[in-house]
Each structure stands twice: as structure tokens, then as C-alpha cells.
Scaffold this motif. Structure first.
Motif, short mmCIF file in Angstrom:
data_model
loop_
_atom_site.label_atom_id
_atom_site.label_comp_id
_atom_site.label_asym_id
_atom_site.label_seq_id
_atom_site.Cartn_x
_atom_site.Cartn_y
_atom_site.Cartn_z
N CYS A 103 10.26 -9.26 2.95
CA CYS A 103 10.06 -8.74 1.60
C CYS A 103 8.85 -9.40 0.94
CB CYS A 103 11.32 -8.98 0.77
SG CYS A 103 11.27 -8.23 -0.86
N ARG A 104 8.68 -10.70 1.13
CA ARG A 104 7.52 -11.40 0.58
C ARG A 104 6.23 -10.95 1.27
NH1 ARG A 104 8.21 -16.41 -1.95
NH2 ARG A 104 6.49 -17.32 -0.78
N ARG A 105 6.33 -10.64 2.55
CA ARG A 105 5.13 -10.30 3.33
C ARG A 105 4.73 -8.83 3.13
NH1 ARG A 105 1.11 -9.24 5.11
NH2 ARG A 105 0.09 -9.79 7.10
N TYR A 106 5.71 -7.92 3.17
CA TYR A 106 5.38 -6.49 3.14
C TYR A 106 5.90 -5.77 1.90
CZ TYR A 106 4.37 -7.35 8.06
OH TYR A 106 3.86 -7.85 9.24
N GLY A 107 6.72 -6.42 1.10
CA GLY A 107 7.28 -5.79 -0.08
C GLY A 107 8.61 -5.12 0.21
N ALA A 108 9.38 -4.88 -0.85
CA ALA A 108 10.73 -4.31 -0.71
C ALA A 108 10.70 -2.86 -0.25
CB ALA A 108 11.48 -4.41 -2.04
N ARG A 109 9.65 -2.14 -0.60
CA ARG A 109 9.63 -0.70 -0.31
C ARG A 109 9.71 -0.44 1.21
NH1 ARG A 109 5.27 3.15 0.22
NH2 ARG A 109 5.94 5.25 -0.38
#
Length: 507
Positions: A84-90
Motif C-alpha cells: 500500500c505504501r509502495r503502490y497505493g491502496a487502489r
């Protein structure tokens, strides 16, 4: 008045994101907890649709199936926070939900040749995918919730827990008894999950700054309201902020939160996974009634979640209680009342079906306050690292649903023996009480110092100064030693001169 105008639409994109999170939890919980009803239907065809295969699985094998989801679930909590920190929640939540939805559709085919072991393997794989979900939920809420709306939007999103369990319990029983039988449970869950993925792909956004549908006023309102400085102009939230692991692991408020979450998980998972078997074995309800009555407590939980939300909003906006007082008071109610109700349920039998259902509705309904009471405490402690905190706490708390079905399998040898179920419920009640006492004593609802983006830099600064001072002292001491040696050598040379002269004279 100007502040109100700057919030943008009354129902803006922050509410859309909260609804998408709510529906994400709902569809994932459908695939997660449909096993409670499905296993009963698959082992007792007479209570559902007898046109589909029936399997002769004993209580221990059924316990393995119910707990197997969590074997994988606990392994990917940290990974979920990192992704989530690396690529985002989406992207992360899309992959998580899609993977789980595809796997659940394979259950009828795999069980036909692989038996309960194949079912366990599939549920473990589903758990691996769904381990990403809640770290993303909390990180996404931290990005989208204005400070004074955390309670409201966080509680609305987490209502998906009640909705997903309610739909899973109720719809699964009806589907199992219908013309498509128990395989339909898995096909319907899969279809709903895939539909959510499509909606999330078009309407989900990692941050207000990345949303194409948000108004400028609402974006400014959200970003200006959030006190932390990690907002979305630099990309996905938290990517440039290092994680203060030592500070997190030595934080007493975080440990209080994690222990409380584990205790909540124990009591809640006992009812979630074992209620269909209890109602079928002790209360002697058929599958249709079992599905209805198994779902009623979660309907009560959904209703009570709204009630808690309204009460908390009134108390907070009118300054009647602080956020600390609200969280601890509601959490105490959400733990102590269900503890008493659990003990009461264990003393009822098939002659007291109505009272048993009322107590179970009370148990799960009152326990809905734990969402506002403690579940969203991660955002209070650290908006910047909410996903990481949730990953850690969820890893610990989801070891519990592995243990509880296995414990029930060991303790409940006869599914119809009420006394054996009593012990299960009393253990859960004691754990509820202990968990809340720890939260009352050590829980905090304020942003921790280690949430600051420059926390590690500030921590390093004194160390660097001390290291520099130490090196300066060493250099000075070294210079002093060299000077002393030089003087000793010069003194030695001077003392040797008369001896050399005398020797020359003799020669």
C-alpha cells in the motif's frame, strides 16, 4: 460559515471513498465467512438442497476448514502495508479482492476431487490475498478523512464488517436451500467481488490530489484539515517517510491497542465461525432458520454501529466528552456487555431458542461499538503509519481465528452438548474483560511523537552530535599523545648529546 463552504459538496468524494471501502469489506467478508454456513450445508444435505453432494467431514476437519483462511491471512499483513505504501491502496486492494473472488469460485470444482484438504488450500490462498485489505483500508482512511470526520467516515467504512457477515450468513443459507444449492454460495460471492473490482477501478483514488472527480474546495478542505505533512503532492502517502520500527515496537499505547484488538478478535471470531454449528447442534434449528437467526445478530450490529456513530458525533461536536473519553467508554460497553451475554448463551438449550437469539443479538450488536472504541485507534496514534500499524495488529489478532475453531474442535466433542459449549463461551467472556482493562489503563488517542515525518532525523541528530563530539575528543587526545611522544624523544636526544661528546673525546 466560510469553513462550511470550503468543504465542497455535502456528499463529496471522501464519502464515495468511504462507501467503496465499506463495500470492499462487505464483499471480502462474504467470501471470508460464507464457509460457516457452507460447511454445514455441505455436510448435512437434508437441511438444504439434497440434489448436491454431501461430505462426511467430522468436527475437527470442519474446524480445519474454518481456520485455514487465517493460515494465509496472517502471512500477508506486513506485505499489505508495504504494498500500500509502495503502490497505493487502489492497485493493492484491486488485486487482493480480484484474487480472492476468483479463488472462491473454484471451491465446488476443487472439493469434488480434493475433499476438505482442497477446500483448506483454497481458503488459505484466499487469506493470502485478503491479508492486504485492512492495512489498505486504514491507510486510505488516513489519506481521505479530515481530522474531525475520522469517527464518522472510519465507522461508516468499517460497517462493512457487519454488512458482509450479515449478508454472508443470511444469503448463504437461502442460496444453499435454493435450486443452485451450496455451490451457488461460492459463485454468488465471486460475482459480487468481481463487480466491486470494476467499481473500484473507475471510482477509487489513492489521495484527494489524484482524484479526477473531486472538487477543488473539497480537496483543499481535506488536505488542510489533516495535520500531518505527508499528503499526496509527493505521490502515494507515506512513500517518502521511513518507518520508525523501534519507536513503534516500544510504544505502550500501540501495544495496548494491539492486545485489545486480539481480545476483540477472540470473542468475535468465536461467534462468527461457530454460530451456525452451535445453532444447528444445540438449538436444533434447520438450515433456513439457522441462516436467518445466524444473520440477525449482525443486523443488530449494523444498526448499533449507526447508533454508536450518532452518539459519538453528538458527544464530540458538542464538546461533552473528549475523543479519549468517547473511545474508552464505548469500548468498555462493547466488551463488558457481550462478555455477560456470552456466559448467558451457554446456559440455554433448544427449549429457549428465542432467548438464545436475543442474547446473541445483544452480544454482537453491542460489540459493534468496538469499531469507534478501538479499531480505528491506528489513525489517532499515527496517520502517517496507520497502514503499517494495522498490518502489525491484524497479523497478531488474526492468529486468534486460527486458534478458536481448533479450540472448539478439541473442546466440543459432541456438537449437541451444551456444557461443552459453555466452556467455550466463558473463555471468550474472560478474554473480553481482560482486553478492555488493558485498553483503559494504557490506551491513548493522541498522535504519537514517532508519527512525525522527521522523527528519525531528529532522533539521529543528537546521536550525530554526540558521535561528532566523541570523535573530536579522540582526535584531541591523539594530538596530545603525539605531542607528548615528540617531547619525550627530543628530551632523550638532548640527554644523549653529552655521552656522544665524551665518547668522541676518548677516541
Amino acid at each position: 460559515m466560510a469553513t462550511e463552504l470550503n468543504k465542497g459538496p455535502m456528499l463529496g468524494q471522501r464519502h464515495v471513498q468511504s462507501f467503496l471501502l465499506f463495500s470492499a469489506i462487505t464483499v471480502n467478508f462474504m467470501t471470508k465467512f460464507n464457509a460457516g454456513v457452507a460447511v454445514v450445508a455441505m455436510t448435512d444435505a437434508e437441511s438444504t438442497n439434497p440434489d448436491f453432494p454431501e461430505y462426511d467431514w467430522d468436527e475437527m476437519q470442519r474446524s480445519y476448514i474454518l481456520s485455514s483462511f487465517f493460515w494465509g491471512y496472517i502471512l500477508t499483513q506486513f506485505l499489505g502495508g508495504w504494498l500500500c505504501r509502495r503502490y497505493g491502496a487502489r492497485i493493492t486492494m484491486f488485486a487482493s479482492t480480484l484474487g480472492s473472488a476468483v479463488l472462491v469460485a473454484l471451491v465446488p470444482w476443487c472439493v469434488s476431487w480434493g475433499g476438505w484438504q482442497a477446500y483448506c488450500a483454497l481458503r488459505m490462498a484466499m487469506g493470502l490475498f485478503q491479508g492486504f485489505v485492512f492495512p489498505c483500508i486504514h491507510a486510505h482512511l488516513a489519506n481521505w478523512c479530515p481530522v474531525n470526520e475520522r469517527n464518522r467516515l472510519g465507522a461508516l467504512a468499517n460497517m462493512g464488517i457487519d454488512c458482509g457477515t450479515l449478508v454472508s450468513m443470511f444469503a448463504s443459507g437461502l442460496i444453499a436451500a435454493s435450486s443452485i444449492g451450496w455451490p451457488g454460495i461460492f459463485y454468488v460471492s465471486s460475482g459480487v467481488g468481481i463487480f466491486w473490482c470494476i467499481m473500484w477501478w473507475f471510482f477509487g483514488a489513492d489521495t484527494p490530489g489524484e482524484s479526477k472527480l473531486i472538487s477543488e474546495a473539497e480537496r483543499s478542505y481535506i488536505e488542510n484539515s489533516i495535520s500531518s505533512s505527508h499528503k499526496a503532492k509527493e505521490g502515494h502517502a507515506g512513500t517518502s517517510i521511513p518507518v520508525p520500527w523501534k519507536a513503534i515496537w516500544t510504544s505502550v499505547p500501540f501495544w495496548a491497542y494491539m492486545i485489545t484488538k486480539c481480545c476483540q478478535s477472540w470473542g468475535f471470531s468465536t461467534l462468527q465461525t461457530e454460530m451456525p454449528a452451535y445453532m444447528n447442534g444445540v438449538l436444533l434449528m434447520d438450515m433456513k432458520k439457522n441462516a436467518l437467526y445466524s444473520a440477525l445478530p449482525y443486523f443488530a450490529s449494523w444498526v448499533m454501529a449507526v447508533v454508536y456513530l450518532i452518539i459519538a458525533d453528538i458527544l464530540l461536536t458538542r464538546n461533552i466528552m473528549s475523543i479519549t473519553g468517547i473511545r474508552k467508554t464505548i469500548n468498555s460497553i462493547a466488551f463488558f456487555v457481550p462478555a455477560a451475554a456470552l456466559i448467558g448463551v451457554g446456559f440455554l438449550d433448544s427449549e429457549q431458542k428465542t432467548l438464545a437469539v436475543v442474547l446473541m443479538c445483544t452480544n454482537v450488536g453491542i460489540n459493534a461499538g468496538s469499531t469507534i472504541g478501538s479499531t480505528i485507534n491506528t489513525i489517532d496514534l499515527s496517520p502517517n503509519h496507520a497502514g503499517i500499524l494495522m498490518g502489525i495488529a491484524n497479523t497478531a489478532s488474526n492468529v486468534i481465528p486460527i486458534v478458536t475453531p481448533l479450540l472448539v474442535g478439541i473442546m466440543v466433542k459432541d456438537n449437541h452438548d451444551r456444557q461443552q459449549w459453555q466452556v467455550v463461551f466463558i473463555i471468550s467472556a474472560v478474554i473480553f474483560v481482560v482486553g478492555d482493562l488493558i485498553y483503559l489503563a494504557f490506551g491513548q488517542m493522541v498522535t504519537q511523537p514517532w508519527d512525525a515525518p522527521d522523527f528519525l532525523d531528529k532522533e539521529r541528530s543528537p546521536n550525530l552530535q554526540e558521535e561528532g563530539y566523541s570523535k573530536a575528543l579522540e582526535a584531541k587526545e591523539s594530538t596530545n599523545v603525539d605531542e607528548a611522544k615528540r617531547k619525550e624523544i627530543e628530551a632523550g636526544l638532548e640527554s644523549e648529546e653529552p655521552k656522544k661528546k665524551a665518547l668522541n673525546d676518548e677516541l
